[in-house]
Enzyme design. Structure first.
Site: not given
Length: 354
Positions: A165, A238, A334
């Site tokens: 990520r 998320s 995130e």
């Protein structure tokens, strides 16, 4: 300048639906538009913030500067050799629609990434991934405008420094480039990837040969069963990354907490299930002033009452503190925070991370 808006309300342009106003806003539909606005911002001494689909961002209540939305469209086949194809997409294309387009035309490799919100241009920044596939697996190159020189530059996979990520555009080059297009290397040959546990489980009773379209449809069904629809329940998907631990640190943690859920990342690291950590601390379904840990997926924070970014981040910080106290692991958020002069510990890097 035509098209430039002042005091722009951004609440409808971010899926978390936090109230936010941009001092200036412009939707760019060409590379020329972007360069022109960069020059304008430089002349007026305004910082520039890039806002794509608004699905992976937390906006400050007021964003001082120019918020620029690249809306460059178009998908084209630029090369095909030995059953491999190079597909180039404008940064403003919707990611899910791009995945569907690829399947319709027999270009395979991205079907596991269906229904991920956002734009094509944002995909490599975050190195989005799901169900055993990451963007870096199908990435070929991208083009981006250098905000200082106003020149278009090309980035290879190595240049992007992809990680979990993560990419160079979230770190050393953050804010220095605006992505205009991304090229992917896909295949005419079918290579089904269904090893990821949740996907494998969903297909266990499937009757017949699994096709890429079956994988696409199953991923859509699984995601819809776990994640709230942003138009009905504001969220950014998320909210926390799955922490990555070196094996030694993981084994220490496992001895303290039997049953901890994790997955092998590589021979030296394991990825912890952040949702399990959060749920184990009792947060699943918890609500505070309309901000909630989603009852069907503990990784998701919802914002029913459209509270401010500060309130959402304060709520997230309480979850982080709880997980840190119990497991010694600091969760990292995130989504990217946009328009903040400084950030609290919700953006701290993951503790005990290799």
């Amino acid at each position: 300048m035509f098209g430039l808006e002042s005091e722009k309300d951004l609440q409808s342009l971010n899926t978390l639906a936090v109230p936010a106003v941009a001092a200036y806003y412009y939707r760019a539909q060409s590379i020329g538009d972007i360069c022109e606005m960069l020059t304008w911002a430089e002349r007026h001494q305004q910082p520039v913030f890039v806002l794509g689909g608004g699905s992976n961002v937390i906006l400050n209540e007021r964003v001082e500067g120019l918020v620029l939305s690249p809306d460059l469209k178009g998908v084209e086949l630029i090369d095909e050799q030995n059953n491999e194809v190079l597909i180039k997409s404008g940064a403003g294309e919707n990611w899910h629609e791009f995945v569907d387009h690829c399947l319709q035309n027999g270009y395979y490799g991205v079907e596991n990434l269906a229904l991920i919100p956002g734009t094509v241009g944002a995909a490599p920044i975050q190195n989005i991934g799901a169900y055993g596939v990451n963007v870096e697996d199908v990435f070929e190159t991208l083009e981006a405008i250098n905000c200082e020189t106003k020149q278009l530059e090309s980035f290879s996979k190595a240049d992007c420094a992809f990680a979990y990520r993560d990419s160079v555009f979230k770190n050393t080059l953050k804010g220095n480039y605006i992505i205009t297009s991304v090229t992917f290397r896909l295949s005419r040959l079918i290579a089904i990837k269904v090893e990821y546990p949740a996907l494998k489980k969903a297909l266990v009773d499937f009757d017949g040969t699994v096709t890429p379209r079956d994988v696409f449809n199953t991923v859509v069904d699984v995601r819809q069963s776990k994640l709230p629809e942003v138009k009905e329940i504001p969220n950014v998907g998320s909210f926390f990354k799955n922490p990555i631990l070196a094996n030694e640190a993981y084994y220490d943690l496992e001895r303290e907490h039997s049953g901890i859920v994790s997955y092998m990342l590589d021979r030296n690291h394991r990825k912890l299930a952040a949702a399990w950590l959060i749920e184990s601390c009792g947060w699943k379904g918890e609500v505070s002033e309309g901000i909630c840990v989603y009852e069907h997926q503990a990784l998701v924070i919802t914002n029913h009452k459209r509270q401010s970014a500060k309130q959402v981040l304060d709520f997230a910080a309480k979850i982080q503190a709880s997980v840190k106290q119990k497991f010694g692991v600091m969760l990292e958020i995130e989504p990217q925070c946009l328009g903040f002069c400084h950030l609290n510990n919700t953006t701290a890097q993951t503790a005990r991370r290799a």
